[in-house]
Design a protein around this motif. Sequence first.
Motif, PDB file in Angstrom:
ATOM      1  N   MET A   1       0.935   0.968  20.308  1.00 64.50           N
ATOM      2  CA  MET A   1       0.140   0.203  19.369  1.00 64.50           C
ATOM      3  C   MET A   1       0.110   0.921  18.025  1.00 64.50           C
ATOM      4  SD  MET A   1      -3.533  -1.419  20.061  1.00 64.50           S
ATOM      5  CE  MET A   1      -4.800  -0.984  18.947  1.00 64.50           C
ATOM      6  N   ALA A   2       0.207   0.167  16.952  1.00 65.10           N
ATOM      7  CA  ALA A   2       0.235   0.748  15.614  1.00 65.10           C
ATOM      8  C   ALA A   2      -1.149   1.240  15.197  1.00 65.10           C
ATOM      9  CB  ALA A   2       0.735  -0.284  14.611  1.00 65.10           C
ATOM     10  N   THR A   3      -1.178   2.344  14.466  1.00 61.25           N
ATOM     11  CA  THR A   3      -2.443   2.856  13.935  1.00 61.25           C
ATOM     12  C   THR A   3      -2.850   2.004  12.738  1.00 61.25           C
ATOM     13  OG1 THR A   3      -1.384   4.355  12.381  1.00 61.25           O
ATOM     14  CG2 THR A   3      -1.795   5.209  14.614  1.00 61.25           C
ATOM     15  N   PRO A   4      -4.135   2.048  12.358  1.00 60.70           N
ATOM     16  CA  PRO A   4      -4.555   1.269  11.176  1.00 60.70           C
ATOM     17  C   PRO A   4      -3.738   1.608   9.934  1.00 60.70           C
ATOM     18  CG  PRO A   4      -6.469   2.015  12.379  1.00 60.70           C
ATOM     19  CD  PRO A   4      -5.259   2.669  13.022  1.00 60.70           C
ATOM     20  N   THR A   5      -3.387   2.878   9.759  1.00 62.59           N
ATOM     21  CA  THR A   5      -2.593   3.263   8.588  1.00 62.59           C
ATOM     22  C   THR A   5      -1.223   2.606   8.624  1.00 62.59           C
ATOM     23  OG1 THR A   5      -3.752   5.370   8.410  1.00 62.59           O
ATOM     24  CG2 THR A   5      -1.640   5.206   7.299  1.00 62.59           C
ATOM     25  N   GLU A   6      -0.585   2.550   9.792  1.00 62.47           N
ATOM     26  CA  GLU A   6       0.722   1.898   9.914  1.00 62.47           C
ATOM     27  C   GLU A   6       0.613   0.402   9.630  1.00 62.47           C
ATOM     28  OE1 GLU A   6       1.611   3.046  13.883  1.00 62.47           O
ATOM     29  OE2 GLU A   6       2.698   4.845  13.277  1.00 62.47           O
ATOM     30  N   VAL A   7      -0.453  -0.219  10.125  1.00 58.90           N
ATOM     31  CA  VAL A   7      -0.666  -1.648   9.880  1.00 58.90           C
ATOM     32  C   VAL A   7      -0.887  -1.882   8.389  1.00 58.90           C
ATOM     33  CG1 VAL A   7      -2.211  -3.595  10.296  1.00 58.90           C
ATOM     34  CG2 VAL A   7      -1.552  -2.092  12.192  1.00 58.90           C
ATOM     35  N   ASP A   8      -1.736  -1.056   7.768  1.00 61.65           N
ATOM     36  CA  ASP A   8      -1.992  -1.179   6.328  1.00 61.65           C
ATOM     37  C   ASP A   8      -0.716  -0.986   5.524  1.00 61.65           C
ATOM     38  OD1 ASP A   8      -4.661  -1.539   6.863  1.00 61.65           O
ATOM     39  OD2 ASP A   8      -5.229   0.533   6.398  1.00 61.65           O
ATOM     40  N   ARG A   9       0.049   0.027   5.886  1.00 59.66           N
ATOM     41  CA  ARG A   9       1.286   0.305   5.156  1.00 59.66           C
ATOM     42  C   ARG A   9       2.252  -0.867   5.284  1.00 59.66           C
ATOM     43  NH1 ARG A   9       4.328   5.714   4.148  1.00 59.66           N
ATOM     44  NH2 ARG A   9       2.196   6.438   4.224  1.00 59.66           N
TER      45      ARG A   9
ATOM     46  N   HIS B   1       3.503  -3.129   2.214  1.00 64.93           N
ATOM     47  CA  HIS B   1       4.946  -3.162   1.974  1.00 64.93           C
ATOM     48  C   HIS B   1       5.394  -4.606   1.789  1.00 64.93           C
ATOM     49  CE1 HIS B   1       9.219  -3.300   3.050  1.00 64.93           C
ATOM     50  NE2 HIS B   1       9.263  -2.143   2.400  1.00 64.93           N
ATOM     51  N   GLU B   2       4.907  -5.501   2.651  1.00 59.59           N
ATOM     52  CA  GLU B   2       5.258  -6.927   2.539  1.00 59.59           C
ATOM     53  C   GLU B   2       4.733  -7.519   1.232  1.00 59.59           C
ATOM     54  OE1 GLU B   2       7.241  -8.717   4.550  1.00 59.59           O
ATOM     55  OE2 GLU B   2       7.595  -6.841   5.619  1.00 59.59           O
ATOM     56  N   VAL B   3       3.497  -7.209   0.886  1.00 57.61           N
ATOM     57  CA  VAL B   3       2.901  -7.756  -0.343  1.00 57.61           C
ATOM     58  C   VAL B   3       3.672  -7.280  -1.567  1.00 57.61           C
ATOM     59  CG1 VAL B   3       0.863  -7.640  -1.851  1.00 57.61           C
ATOM     60  CG2 VAL B   3       0.579  -8.039   0.605  1.00 57.61           C
ATOM     61  N   LEU B   4       3.965  -5.985  -1.619  1.00 57.97           N
ATOM     62  CA  LEU B   4       4.585  -5.420  -2.808  1.00 57.97           C
ATOM     63  C   LEU B   4       6.063  -5.750  -2.944  1.00 57.97           C
ATOM     64  CD1 LEU B   4       2.788  -1.981  -2.791  1.00 57.97           C
ATOM     65  CD2 LEU B   4       2.354  -3.904  -4.325  1.00 57.97           C
ATOM     66  N   THR B   5       6.735  -6.026  -1.839  1.00 58.42           N
ATOM     67  CA  THR B   5       8.152  -6.350  -1.929  1.00 58.42           C
ATOM     68  C   THR B   5       8.404  -7.850  -2.005  1.00 58.42           C
ATOM     69  OG1 THR B   5       8.402  -6.233   0.478  1.00 58.42           O
ATOM     70  CG2 THR B   5       8.920  -4.243  -0.783  1.00 58.42           C
ATOM     71  N   ALA B   6       7.385  -8.663  -1.790  1.00 60.84           N
ATOM     72  CA  ALA B   6       7.555 -10.118  -1.813  1.00 60.84           C
ATOM     73  C   ALA B   6       7.906 -10.627  -3.209  1.00 60.84           C
ATOM     74  CB  ALA B   6       6.290 -10.811  -1.313  1.00 60.84           C
ATOM     75  N   GLY B   7       7.406  -9.974  -4.240  1.00 63.80           N
ATOM     76  CA  GLY B   7       7.633 -10.443  -5.602  1.00 63.80           C
ATOM     77  C   GLY B   7       8.851  -9.859  -6.275  1.00 63.80           C
ATOM     78  N   GLY B   8       9.640  -9.102  -5.546  1.00 67.47           N
ATOM     79  CA  GLY B   8      10.808  -8.477  -6.151  1.00 67.47           C
ATOM     80  C   GLY B   8      10.479  -7.089  -6.645  1.00 67.47           C
ATOM     81  N   SER B   9      11.411  -6.487  -7.322  1.00 66.62           N
ATOM     82  CA  SER B   9      11.183  -5.144  -7.835  1.00 66.62           C
ATOM     83  C   SER B   9      12.048  -4.901  -9.066  1.00 66.62           C
ATOM     84  CB  SER B   9      11.509  -4.106  -6.760  1.00 66.62           C
ATOM     85  OG  SER B   9      12.886  -4.170  -6.440  1.00 66.62           O
ATOM     86  N   THR B  10      11.695  -3.890  -9.796  1.00 70.11           N
ATOM     87  CA  THR B  10      12.450  -3.468 -10.958  1.00 70.11           C
ATOM     88  C   THR B  10      12.888  -2.034 -10.723  1.00 70.11           C
ATOM     89  OG1 THR B  10      11.136  -4.875 -12.406  1.00 70.11           O
ATOM     90  CG2 THR B  10      12.350  -3.085 -13.457  1.00 70.11           C
TER      91      THR B  10
END
Length: 78
Positions: free
Chosen positions: A1-9, A13-22
Amino acid sequence: MATPTEVDRGYWHEVLTAGGSTAIPRWTLSPQIGVAEHAVPIPPGSVPALLAAHAAVLSALSGEPEVVGDVVTGLSGG
């Protein structure tokens, strides 16, 4: 089972990479493609000013008026 930190990360990661990157150019004599991670303890009172400075530098380097980043807190060094 994933730890809260792994779930948060994973969530952020999904939120920040959904909009693309520079891509930000690396300041090195031998550039490599990829992502790096560097963990350094920061005194809690310094966090707001450091994040503001970091965002200003990223904005200047990328030419983007808005930047989004994340901070992982509460990790132990063990």
